[in-house]
Write an enzyme that holds these catalytic residues in place. Structure first.
Site, mmCIF file in Angstrom:
data_model
loop_
_atom_site.group_PDB
_atom_site.id
_atom_site.type_symbol
_atom_site.label_atom_id
_atom_site.label_comp_id
_atom_site.label_asym_id
_atom_site.label_seq_id
_atom_site.Cartn_x
_atom_site.Cartn_y
_atom_site.Cartn_z
ATOM 1 N N SER A 28 0.662 -1.463 -0.004
ATOM 2 C CA SER A 28 0.417 -0.227 0.169
ATOM 3 C C SER A 28 0.401 1.210 -0.042
ATOM 4 C CB SER A 28 -0.606 -0.036 1.422
ATOM 5 O OG SER A 28 -0.082 0.829 2.092
ATOM 6 N N LYS A 29 0.071 2.155 -0.791
ATOM 7 C CA LYS A 29 0.421 3.242 -0.813
ATOM 8 C C LYS A 29 1.098 4.343 0.846
ATOM 9 C CE LYS A 29 -1.990 7.591 -2.589
ATOM 10 N NZ LYS A 29 -1.887 7.841 -4.173
ATOM 11 N N ARG A 30 0.447 3.906 1.129
ATOM 12 C CA ARG A 30 0.596 4.418 2.402
ATOM 13 C C ARG A 30 1.289 3.971 3.473
ATOM 14 N NH1 ARG A 30 -4.735 3.688 6.394
ATOM 15 N NH2 ARG A 30 -3.821 2.025 6.490
#
Ligand code: GLU
Length: 487
Positions: free
Chosen positions: A253-255
């Site tokens: 994930s980007k986060r």
């Protein structure tokens, strides 16, 4: 037959690791078969287009060593290789499909469709376009077009029967047409093709023999095959790839900062290590080899050894690979790569970077750890006098007092110009011997006093050298005070 594979990313932002791996396998397969690797930019969804994303794609592939044989910037016999520049190519095929009854014009507005969808869903059904416009007569179509009503072209999907195809990873696949097919839009109101249409047209026109892409396309492939058949074209071989996951249930994930190629470059991973590891996420060489250069991957790659299960991307494993790659770097290369990280806390004017690099190379797993590991050279950290206590070295603050008092005049007696590791070593050893101490009982407290921490790259002598005379003596004096206060 020449093998032709393609990587067909949409320019929607950074390069996802899953995409990098897809590109890698497509590249390896083409090279292994002495074929061509083609880059095609799929930008027909203008709403998702992100400025600069195409350059990110070029840059990433180049840095990874996946050079394409045909592509937007270098051209080739099947160009242009950017779908938005091929807009005029698609319409004649859509019209041909309309003529043959495999597609039709649709004039339904979004609002009309939304209303009908709401009704179906309220009744507990699943919406699919209801072929509302399928039976318009040629006159009605002309009339609506003349009246300026926006239109799309939809595929006239079969509602019965089944479609089977073979996938080189997932094996024989069979889908019920009623479930897998729908009257998807081929040409949008803006005249652009959808991905669903353009991928078929382009893969055919570009002579793609092996389509490699994410497994999320497994279930849409029956629709594409319907189009290939309708156009009388040969269906390419399919190689669908399982998703790259962080663990069994989480996507990258980007986060969490583990989704994009650039995330890993920013952290200071080496591209070679990343590529090596990525190749093994979903593929294995069939033996226990782990280290591969790109050329070795080209040799060893085998589609039969691609896995059907999700590829688990384990950052710890990547870090292990990275540390190995860093260890194997020529010294000069290490210094070149480490310099910007050194610069974050030190300056080359006051610290011998080449020596620091020698001390750090073995210990560096990822470059972003470097500033934290060397910060003590820039600034003495706060530390507790208890650090002077070390059971094995038989030290404690009282022993440290004596040790620091012992070395102070010795170090003061060394000229700045002579402040080298061999001189420091000889003088310190001589004084330790003369005083009848154990090495550890002196060097441990010295190292604590000048570094403020128990674990350091290099020992007391290397650190004293890197700090220089003045700073070393200043820190020793502070250490002495601290040790005294604790006695
Ligand atoms: N543009 C599509 C994507 O980025 C490519 C899928 C394919 O390779 O056909 O997902």
């Amino acid at each position: 037959m020449e093998v032709r594979t393609r990587f067909a990313p949409s320019p929607t932002g950074f390069m996802h690791l899953g995409g990098v791996r897809t590109a890698l396998y497509a590249y390896l397969y083409a090279k292994q078969n002495h074929g061509k690797f083609i880059l095609r930019i799929e930008d027909t969804d203008q709403e998702r287009y992100v400025e600069g994303a195409t350059e990110v794609i070029y840059d990433t592939l180049r840095r990874c060593g996946m050079n394409w044989d045909e592509g937007p910037d270098i051209g080739g016999p099947c160009g242009p290789y950017i779908q938005s520049e091929r807009k005029a190519t698609y319409m004649p095929y859509a019209e041909q499909l309309v003529k043959s009854g495999h597609a039709y014009y649709c004039f339904c507005s979004k609002e009309e469709i939304d209303q009908r969808r709401a009704k179906v869903e309220a009744a507990g059904g699943t919406w699919k376009y209801d072929k509302h416009c399928l039976h318009l007569s040629p006159e009605e179509i002309e009339e609506k077009k003349a009246a300026g009503i926006p239109w799309t072209i939809r595929m006239n999907a079969p509602t019965e029967g089944e479609t089977s195809y073979h996938d080189m990873v997932f094996g024989d696949m069979t889908f019920q047409n009623a479930e897998a097919m729908d009257d998807m839009v081929l040409i949008k109101q803006d005249g652009m093709p959808t991905y669903n249409f353009a991928n078929v047209i382009d893969d055919h026109l570009m002579g793609i023999t092996h389509v490699m892409r994410g497994m999320e396309y497994l279930s849409s492939t029956p629709r594409y095959n319907y189009l290939y058949n309708a156009l009388g074209w040969e269906i390419p071989a399919y190689i669908h790839l399982p998703t790259v996951m962080r663990d069994a249930t989480h996507k990258l994930s980007k986060r969490d900062g583990d989704a994009y190629y650039s995330d890993f470059m920013d952290k200071g991973y080496l591209t070679e290590a990343l590529i090596n590891y990525l190749a093994l996420v979903g593929w294995n060489p069939g033996d226990d080899r782990e280290f591969f250069t790109m050329d070795e991957l080209v040799e060893a790659f085998d589609v039969k050894r691609l896995s059907k299960s999700p590829g688990i991307f384990d950052v710890n494993k990547l870090t292990w690979f990275n540390a190995e790659y860093i260890r194997r770097l020529p010294k000069e290369k290490y210094l070149e790569l480490a310099r910007p990280w050194f610069d974050q806390v030190l300056s080359e004017d006051s610290t011998d970077y080449a020596r620091l690099a020698e001390l750090m190379q073995e210990r560096t797993e990822v470059f972003n750890q470097v500033p934290g590991m060397i910060r003590f050279l820039a600034e003495l950290p706060e530390y507790d006098a208890e650090l002077f206590t070390h059971k094995k070295m038989k030290t404690n603050p009282a022993v440290a007092c004596e040790a620091l008092q012992l070395v102070t005049p010795v170090l003061e007696g060394i000229d700045e110009a002579q402040w080298t590791e061999p001189v420091l070593h000889d003088r310190l050893m001589a004084c330790i011997q003369e005083a009848g101490r154990k090495n550890g009982a002196v060097l441990w407290p010295l190292r604590i006093a000048i570094s403020g921490q128990a674990s350091t790259p290099g020992g007391a002598i290397e650190i004293a050298y890197l700090l220089g005379k003045e700073e070393t003596l200043r820190r020793i004096a502070l250490g002495l005070e601290k040790a005294r206060a604790a006695c």
